[in-house]
Motif scaffolding. Structure first.
Motif, PDB file in Angstrom:
ATOM      1  N   ALA A   1       0.948  -1.221  -0.093  1.00 50.47           N
ATOM      2  CA  ALA A   1      -0.071   0.124  -0.127  1.00 50.47           C
ATOM      3  C   ALA A   1       1.003   0.994   0.096  1.00 50.47           C
ATOM      4  O   ALA A   1       0.667   2.144  -0.769  1.00 50.47           O
ATOM      5  CB  ALA A   1      -0.975   0.054   0.998  1.00 50.47           C
ATOM      6  N   ARG A   2       1.923   1.151   0.768  1.00 49.20           N
ATOM      7  CA  ARG A   2       2.856   2.390   0.726  1.00 49.20           C
ATOM      8  C   ARG A   2       3.481   2.596  -0.536  1.00 49.20           C
ATOM      9  O   ARG A   2       3.644   3.674  -1.249  1.00 49.20           O
ATOM     10  CB  ARG A   2       4.093   2.176   1.797  1.00 49.20           C
ATOM     11  CG  ARG A   2       5.060   2.969   1.735  1.00 49.20           C
ATOM     12  CD  ARG A   2       6.410   2.476   2.429  1.00 49.20           C
ATOM     13  NE  ARG A   2       6.812   1.380   1.490  1.00 49.20           N
ATOM     14  CZ  ARG A   2       7.579   0.190   2.057  1.00 49.20           C
ATOM     15  NH1 ARG A   2       7.921   0.328   3.200  1.00 49.20           N
ATOM     16  NH2 ARG A   2       7.991  -0.779   1.291  1.00 49.20           N
ATOM     17  N   ASP A   3       3.979   1.654  -1.287  1.00 48.59           N
ATOM     18  CA  ASP A   3       4.657   1.862  -2.493  1.00 48.59           C
ATOM     19  C   ASP A   3       3.435   2.022  -3.753  1.00 48.59           C
ATOM     20  O   ASP A   3       3.797   2.867  -4.454  1.00 48.59           O
ATOM     21  CB  ASP A   3       5.019   0.317  -3.186  1.00 48.59           C
ATOM     22  CG  ASP A   3       6.347   0.253  -2.291  1.00 48.59           C
ATOM     23  OD1 ASP A   3       6.891   1.086  -1.456  1.00 48.59           O
ATOM     24  OD2 ASP A   3       6.834  -1.030  -2.249  1.00 48.59           O
ATOM     25  N   ALA A   4       2.231   1.810  -3.325  1.00 48.96           N
ATOM     26  CA  ALA A   4       1.151   2.147  -4.238  1.00 48.96           C
ATOM     27  C   ALA A   4       0.665   3.582  -4.312  1.00 48.96           C
ATOM     28  O   ALA A   4       0.762   4.292  -5.298  1.00 48.96           O
ATOM     29  CB  ALA A   4       0.010   1.207  -4.108  1.00 48.96           C
ATOM     30  N   TYR A   5       0.973   3.905  -3.148  1.00 45.57           N
ATOM     31  CA  TYR A   5       0.592   5.501  -2.730  1.00 45.57           C
ATOM     32  C   TYR A   5       1.530   6.218  -3.657  1.00 45.57           C
ATOM     33  O   TYR A   5       1.072   7.416  -4.205  1.00 45.57           O
ATOM     34  CB  TYR A   5       0.328   5.652  -1.241  1.00 45.57           C
ATOM     35  CG  TYR A   5      -0.173   7.135  -1.135  1.00 45.57           C
ATOM     36  CD1 TYR A   5      -1.141   7.469  -0.771  1.00 45.57           C
ATOM     37  CD2 TYR A   5       1.245   7.904  -0.978  1.00 45.57           C
ATOM     38  CE1 TYR A   5      -1.300   8.875  -0.411  1.00 45.57           C
ATOM     39  CE2 TYR A   5       0.902   9.498  -0.578  1.00 45.57           C
ATOM     40  CZ  TYR A   5      -0.382   9.724  -0.621  1.00 45.57           C
ATOM     41  OH  TYR A   5      -0.572  11.051  -0.219  1.00 45.57           O
ATOM     42  N   LEU A   6       2.853   6.172  -3.286  1.00 42.04           N
ATOM     43  CA  LEU A   6       3.914   6.820  -3.711  1.00 42.04           C
ATOM     44  C   LEU A   6       3.797   6.719  -5.365  1.00 42.04           C
ATOM     45  O   LEU A   6       4.207   7.672  -6.114  1.00 42.04           O
ATOM     46  CB  LEU A   6       5.284   6.164  -3.227  1.00 42.04           C
ATOM     47  CG  LEU A   6       5.285   6.936  -1.758  1.00 42.04           C
ATOM     48  CD1 LEU A   6       6.522   6.139  -1.061  1.00 42.04           C
ATOM     49  CD2 LEU A   6       5.466   8.142  -1.391  1.00 42.04           C
ATOM     50  N   TYR A   7       3.701   5.547  -5.869  1.00 43.94           N
ATOM     51  CA  TYR A   7       3.683   5.417  -7.352  1.00 43.94           C
ATOM     52  C   TYR A   7       2.721   6.157  -7.999  1.00 43.94           C
ATOM     53  O   TYR A   7       2.951   6.859  -9.206  1.00 43.94           O
ATOM     54  CB  TYR A   7       3.372   3.686  -7.780  1.00 43.94           C
ATOM     55  CG  TYR A   7       3.431   3.663  -8.981  1.00 43.94           C
ATOM     56  CD1 TYR A   7       4.651   3.321  -9.856  1.00 43.94           C
ATOM     57  CD2 TYR A   7       2.274   3.536  -9.693  1.00 43.94           C
ATOM     58  CE1 TYR A   7       4.557   3.123 -11.191  1.00 43.94           C
ATOM     59  CE2 TYR A   7       2.190   3.172 -11.094  1.00 43.94           C
ATOM     60  CZ  TYR A   7       3.274   3.193 -11.902  1.00 43.94           C
ATOM     61  OH  TYR A   7       3.423   3.116 -13.280  1.00 43.94           O
TER      62      TYR A   7
ATOM     63  N   ALA B   1      -2.256   1.771   7.224  1.00 50.37           N
ATOM     64  CA  ALA B   1      -1.012   2.004   7.511  1.00 50.37           C
ATOM     65  C   ALA B   1      -0.121   2.266   6.672  1.00 50.37           C
ATOM     66  O   ALA B   1       0.928   3.131   6.481  1.00 50.37           O
ATOM     67  CB  ALA B   1      -0.953   0.413   8.092  1.00 50.37           C
ATOM     68  N   GLY B   2      -0.336   1.526   5.282  1.00 49.46           N
ATOM     69  CA  GLY B   2       0.636   1.971   4.135  1.00 49.46           C
ATOM     70  C   GLY B   2       0.725   3.252   3.689  1.00 49.46           C
ATOM     71  O   GLY B   2       1.499   3.806   3.594  1.00 49.46           O
ATOM     72  N   VAL B   3      -0.581   3.818   3.667  1.00 52.50           N
ATOM     73  CA  VAL B   3      -0.722   5.304   3.330  1.00 52.50           C
ATOM     74  C   VAL B   3      -0.117   6.170   4.214  1.00 52.50           C
ATOM     75  O   VAL B   3       0.612   7.427   3.876  1.00 52.50           O
ATOM     76  CB  VAL B   3      -2.053   5.623   2.862  1.00 52.50           C
ATOM     77  CG1 VAL B   3      -2.310   7.174   3.014  1.00 52.50           C
ATOM     78  CG2 VAL B   3      -2.884   5.160   1.786  1.00 52.50           C
TER      79      VAL B   3
END
Length: 425
Positions: free
Chosen positions: A30-36, A244-246
């Motif tokens: 989720a973290r990587d998806a947000y930044l991407y 959490a990822g965001v």
């Protein structure tokens, strides 16, 4: 992107249920998806904002007739050197024709960015000269028989023109130059409403999915799309993992903005500025701090280290920047003052001089006997002869200094030349 590439991309985003289940609850994904997806989100937000202007529309060129000032809040870190002309393009119904007028020695650039913020082409003084021309902007999978076909990587794009002006008496001539640019193409369809970067995770990822469907990523991004397919592809995802990822991604974005590397008091852009490849974090940070940045061959953007080496000034005293008589440029330079907003963006600040930058074209500056120039920076008028070269800072709060250098020569590009630091007077 051709049909085969689109099918490959669709396959990557529609992973098997077993793989998708394995990724559920993965906050890192989720973290990587947000930044991407952040550049897509920022481009969509900017498009919606700019289309609210009178006379604006898809495949329609609109002009800003005055230089940016403290009231300009549409795009972070605006410049005060050039007039902007802008069009958001929809190439899904066919090519768009761009006409550039003969501008002689006046600096200009026409950057066409895909929806991932990569500069697909920059047409201007550096690349085609001052004679102008007609160019056919062609979307993925399209054929064109028009003049000078220029391929754009996504079906939608942002065309951003910068036309140099000294302001004042030069504005009429600059306006005539702007009026010579034309964009002609099929009428664009309605633009959907999209969530912004601060939306709740479910809305953010729903927007990211819609934007990726509208403007598919290149095949070179297959690996990250496979890793983040739970959030950027089809199907449900775990809300707790998304939240959490965001949160992690937003923390990283803030942290990364303060983790610039400074050399002799300035941060210098990476070589891949404006054409990021797989440097997704850098691409996202630039989308937040300097959306629409040109590639380094066209312009270099340097940020001063500030009081504590993080790029921000907070002091109430006087600062000085001493520049040599000659700088390694074929274009022009300017030092811009910005107030920092809580979300990490930068805008010009109101001041009694209505002076937002100091540069090589600023009238009335006093140079030293050897041709060098001292710029005085602070919240209050330094008085005496220093007042002539004063760049006013905000009355209160943090501020940042950016130095722009257009058409840099090799010694600036490769680091043999470094700007002197901003020092406390």
């Amino acid at each position: 992107m051709n049909r085969r590439e689109l099918l490959v991309m669709a396959s990557a985003l529609a992973l098997s249920p077993a793989v998708a289940r394995a990724a559920v609850g993965d906050a890192a994904a989720a973290r990587d998806a947000y930044l991407y997806a952040l550049p897509l989100i920022e481009m969509a937000t900017t498009r919606a904002r700019l289309l609210k202007a009178p006379g604006a529309g898809i495949n329609q060129l609109t002009h800003t007739r005055t230089l940016s000032d403290h009231a300009a809040r549409r795009v972070t870190t605006p410049n005060n050197d050039t007039l902007y002309s802008s069009a958001f393009l929809d190439l899904t119904q066919g090519p768009v024709t761009l006409t550039i007028p003969p501008l002689g020695k006046r600096y200009y650039s026409v950057a066409v960015m895909d929806m991932f913020t990569n500069n697909n082409v920059v047409l201007g003084t550096r690349t085609i000269g001052g004679q102008g021309g007609t160019f056919t902007l062609v979307g993925p999978g399209q054929a064109s028989t028009g003049p000078n076909p220029t391929r754009i990587a996504t079906p939608h794009a942002w065309l951003l023109i910068r036309t140099l002006t000294d302001g004042g008496a030069d504005l009429d001539a600059a306006h005539k130059a702007q009026d010579g640019f034309t964009v002609k193409g099929p009428a664009g369809g309605a633009v959907a409403a999209y969530a912004n970067r601060d939306a709740k995770p479910s809305d953010y990822f729903a927007t990211a999915r819609a934007l990726l469907a509208s403007d598919p990523a290149p095949p070179t991004d297959l690996r990250i799309l496979a890793r983040t397919a739970t959030f950027l592809g089809a199907g449900p995802f775990d809300e707790a993992a998304a939240t959490a990822g965001v949160e992690q991604a937003r923390t990283i974005a803030v942290f990364a903005r303060g983790r610039q590397t400074f050399v002799d008091g300035w941060s210098y852009p990476r070589a891949n500025l404006g054409d990021y490849g797989q440097d997704y974090l850098y691409r996202g940070i630039v989308a937040l701090q300097g959306l629409g940045a040109l590639p380094v061959a066209e312009a270099m953007y340097m940020k001063a280290a500030g009081d504590d080496g993080t790029g921000t000034f907070t002091g109430d005293g006087l600062y000085r920047l001493s520049l040599p008589a000659q700088l390694p440029l074929d274009g022009f330079w300017s030092l811009s003052m910005y107030e920092a907003t809580p979300d990490g963006q930068f805008f010009f600040t109101d001041n009694p001089l209505k002076r937002y930058t100091v540069g090589d074209r600023t009238p009335g500056l006093k140079r030293n006997a050897d041709g060098s120039l001292d710029v005085w920076i602070g919240r209050i008028d330094p008085g005496g002869e220093r007042a002539t070269n004063w760049l006013p800072a905000p009355k209160s709060g943090p501020f940042a200094l950016y130095l722009r250098a257009y058409l840099p020569r090799a010694e600036l590009l490769d680091g043999r030349f470094r700007f002197p630091p901003v020092t406390k007077a």
